[in-house]
Design a protein around this motif. Structure first.
Motif, PDB file in Angstrom:
ATOM      1  N   GLY A 126       0.750  -1.213   0.026  1.00 26.96           N
ATOM      2  CA  GLY A 126      -0.038   0.243  -0.064  1.00 26.96           C
ATOM      3  C   GLY A 126       0.723   1.206  -0.044  1.00 26.96           C
ATOM      4  N   MET A 127       1.859   1.274   0.763  1.00 32.63           N
ATOM      5  CA  MET A 127       2.873   2.346   0.797  1.00 32.63           C
ATOM      6  C   MET A 127       3.454   2.596  -0.781  1.00 32.63           C
ATOM      7  N   ALA A 128       3.961   1.613  -1.156  1.00 36.65           N
ATOM      8  CA  ALA A 128       4.613   1.717  -2.646  1.00 36.65           C
ATOM      9  C   ALA A 128       3.307   1.933  -3.737  1.00 36.65           C
ATOM     10  N   PHE A 129       2.404   1.446  -3.312  1.00 36.16           N
ATOM     11  CA  PHE A 129       1.335   1.889  -4.253  1.00 36.16           C
ATOM     12  C   PHE A 129       0.900   3.552  -4.379  1.00 36.16           C
ATOM     13  N   ALA A 130       0.858   4.095  -2.928  1.00 35.92           N
ATOM     14  CA  ALA A 130       0.856   5.535  -2.757  1.00 35.92           C
ATOM     15  C   ALA A 130       2.124   6.415  -3.435  1.00 35.92           C
ATOM     16  N   TYR A 131       3.152   5.856  -3.010  1.00 37.77           N
ATOM     17  CA  TYR A 131       4.517   6.559  -3.546  1.00 37.77           C
ATOM     18  C   TYR A 131       4.615   6.444  -5.055  1.00 37.77           C
ATOM     19  N   PHE A 132       4.333   5.627  -5.682  1.00 40.65           N
ATOM     20  CA  PHE A 132       4.816   5.418  -7.105  1.00 40.65           C
ATOM     21  C   PHE A 132       3.520   5.893  -8.226  1.00 40.65           C
ATOM     22  N   LEU A 133       2.387   5.752  -7.687  1.00 38.63           N
ATOM     23  CA  LEU A 133       1.095   5.875  -8.427  1.00 38.63           C
ATOM     24  C   LEU A 133       0.407   6.914  -8.098  1.00 38.63           C
ATOM     25  N   LEU A 166      -0.960   9.812   4.161  1.00 43.14           N
ATOM     26  CA  LEU A 166      -1.380   9.103   2.696  1.00 43.14           C
ATOM     27  C   LEU A 166      -0.556   7.720   3.177  1.00 43.14           C
ATOM     28  N   PHE A 167       0.500   7.619   3.364  1.00 43.65           N
ATOM     29  CA  PHE A 167       1.362   6.225   3.547  1.00 43.65           C
ATOM     30  C   PHE A 167       0.410   5.315   4.627  1.00 43.65           C
ATOM     31  N   PHE A 168       0.014   5.957   5.534  1.00 41.68           N
ATOM     32  CA  PHE A 168      -0.687   5.119   6.742  1.00 41.68           C
ATOM     33  C   PHE A 168      -2.072   4.677   6.097  1.00 41.68           C
ATOM     34  N   ALA A 169      -2.981   5.625   5.266  1.00 42.40           N
ATOM     35  CA  ALA A 169      -4.047   5.480   4.787  1.00 42.40           C
ATOM     36  C   ALA A 169      -4.191   4.402   4.118  1.00 42.40           C
ATOM     37  N   PHE A 170      -3.113   4.404   2.834  1.00 38.84           N
ATOM     38  CA  PHE A 170      -3.164   3.398   1.784  1.00 38.84           C
ATOM     39  C   PHE A 170      -2.410   2.132   2.387  1.00 38.84           C
ATOM     40  N   VAL A 172      -3.224   0.856   5.520  1.00 37.22           N
ATOM     41  CA  VAL A 172      -4.384   0.377   6.108  1.00 37.22           C
ATOM     42  C   VAL A 172      -5.327  -0.158   5.074  1.00 37.22           C
ATOM     43  N   ALA A 173      -5.757   0.714   4.081  1.00 33.69           N
ATOM     44  CA  ALA A 173      -6.535   0.250   2.909  1.00 33.69           C
ATOM     45  C   ALA A 173      -6.291  -1.142   2.546  1.00 33.69           C
ATOM     46  N   PHE A 174      -4.770  -1.400   2.196  1.00 29.79           N
ATOM     47  CA  PHE A 174      -4.448  -2.660   1.539  1.00 29.79           C
ATOM     48  C   PHE A 174      -4.561  -3.923   2.376  1.00 29.79           C
ATOM     49  N   GLU A 175      -5.032  -3.374   3.736  1.00 27.67           N
ATOM     50  CA  GLU A 175      -4.873  -4.613   4.616  1.00 27.67           C
ATOM     51  C   GLU A 175      -6.526  -5.289   4.610  1.00 27.67           C
ATOM     52  N   ILE A 176      -7.224  -4.897   3.772  1.00 33.74           N
ATOM     53  CA  ILE A 176      -8.787  -5.334   3.339  1.00 33.74           C
ATOM     54  C   ILE A 176      -8.870  -6.839   3.375  1.00 33.74           C
ATOM     55  N   PRO A 177      -8.064  -7.491   2.814  1.00 35.79           N
ATOM     56  CA  PRO A 177      -7.980  -8.838   2.526  1.00 35.79           C
ATOM     57  C   PRO A 177      -7.697  -9.799   4.088  1.00 35.79           C
ATOM     58  N   VAL A 178      -6.723  -9.090   4.765  1.00 36.11           N
ATOM     59  CA  VAL A 178      -6.542  -9.647   5.974  1.00 36.11           C
ATOM     60  C   VAL A 178      -7.877  -9.378   6.876  1.00 36.11           C
ATOM     61  N   ALA A 179      -8.454  -8.297   6.748  1.00 37.51           N
ATOM     62  CA  ALA A 179      -9.584  -7.930   7.865  1.00 37.51           C
ATOM     63  C   ALA A 179     -10.660  -8.822   7.495  1.00 37.51           C
ATOM     64  N   VAL A 180     -10.999  -8.998   5.871  1.00 39.85           N
ATOM     65  CA  VAL A 180     -12.106  -9.784   5.668  1.00 39.85           C
ATOM     66  C   VAL A 180     -11.931 -11.266   6.129  1.00 39.85           C
TER      67      VAL A 180
END
Length: 266
Positions: A126-133, A166-170, A172-180
């Motif tokens: 999620g952090m890499a996604f935020a930084y590069f995209l 934003l790093f933290f938000a993205f 956490v957002a990428f933790e959705i599969p684990v939460a589900v």
């Protein structure tokens, strides 16, 4: 029966638990400060790397600024400490696993360990996604809407607070599969219910994308679609597991002691 109960199925005094917890917390703190000590020399370069997505969109001749006297030192210092915390996450998770693993059944360990590992990998993703995209899109948008006569010169401390959020938000957002998977495993929801509320989940993903990204449909979709796909991944893996308590070894009546025969009638 030994495979159907925790490997260390014995009571420990509260003091022993607290002592072990303190030891593992000290190991986590030591790991963070050790990594920080190794990175401190490169603090300025680390900040330069993190600020690159913004600096490439600054107007020609413009630079980032420091409005506080101590900002040129404290801002890279704070960033390096956060980076050290992120890099120490494998050690921290290892200590967490060492603390909770003795109380888990073997089939629970087969689920818990992949969840721990995947959670940190997804957070990094999620952090890499935020930084590069996401960052290039956001800062390009901000630079393009700067009013005429206004020079875009961002304070380094304000920039750090913005990107850390934003790093933290993205992450956490990428933790959705684990939460589900966790929600399904502990029995809070089931796969059928999550499938029924899928339309609301998709709408929620776009609402989150609207809040976290600039007001353009492309960047909102760039966050909302991955969140939705991660939700579907969580459903896929969640359908492969049984909720906790469905295993015979989880039943309250399953103990290590054999059942006692009924008392003879007098």
């Amino acid at each position: 029966m030994s495979d159907q109960k925790p490997e260390l199925d014995q009571e420990m005094p509260l003091v022993s638990h607290l002592t072990e917890l303190r030891t593992r917390l000290l190991r986590c703190v030591a790991a963070i400060f050790l990594i920080f000590a190794c990175l401190f020399y490169f603090a300025q370069k680390i900040y330069t790397l993190v600020s690159a997505p913004l600096r490439q969109y600054l107007p020609e001749g413009a630079t980032m600024i420091a409005t506080d006297v101590a900002s040129p030192f404290l801002t890279p210092f704070k960033l390096t400490m956060v980076v050290a915390l992120f890099l120490a996450m494998p050690v921290i998770l290892h200590q967490v696993w060492g603390f909770i693993a003795p109380g888990l059944y073997k089939h629970e360990k087969r689920i818990a360990m992949p969840l721990l590992v995947s959670s940190i990998l997804l957070f990094y993703a999620g952090m890499a996604f935020a930084y590069f995209l996401v960052f290039p899109l956001i800062f390009h948008f901000f630079a393009s809407v700067t009013p005429e006569g206004v020079s875009m010169m961002t304070d380094i401390s304000s920039y750090l607070d913005f990107v850390m959020t934003l790093f933290f938000a993205f992450g956490v957002a990428f933790e959705i599969p684990v939460a589900v998977v966790l929600l399904i495993w502990i029995g809070v929801v089931n796969v059928e219910y999550l499938k029924r509320i899928r339309p609301y989940v998709i709408i929620g993903c776009f609402v989150v994308g609207m809040i976290l990204t600039p007001p353009d449909i492309f960047s909102q979709t760039l966050l909302a679609v991955p969140m939705w796909l991660l939700f579907e991944v969580g459903l896929l893996f969640g359908s492969m597991i049984r909720k906790r308590g469905d295993h015979p070894e989880d039943e309250a009546g399953d103990s290590s002691e054999p059942p006692q025969p009924p008392a003879p009638l007098s």
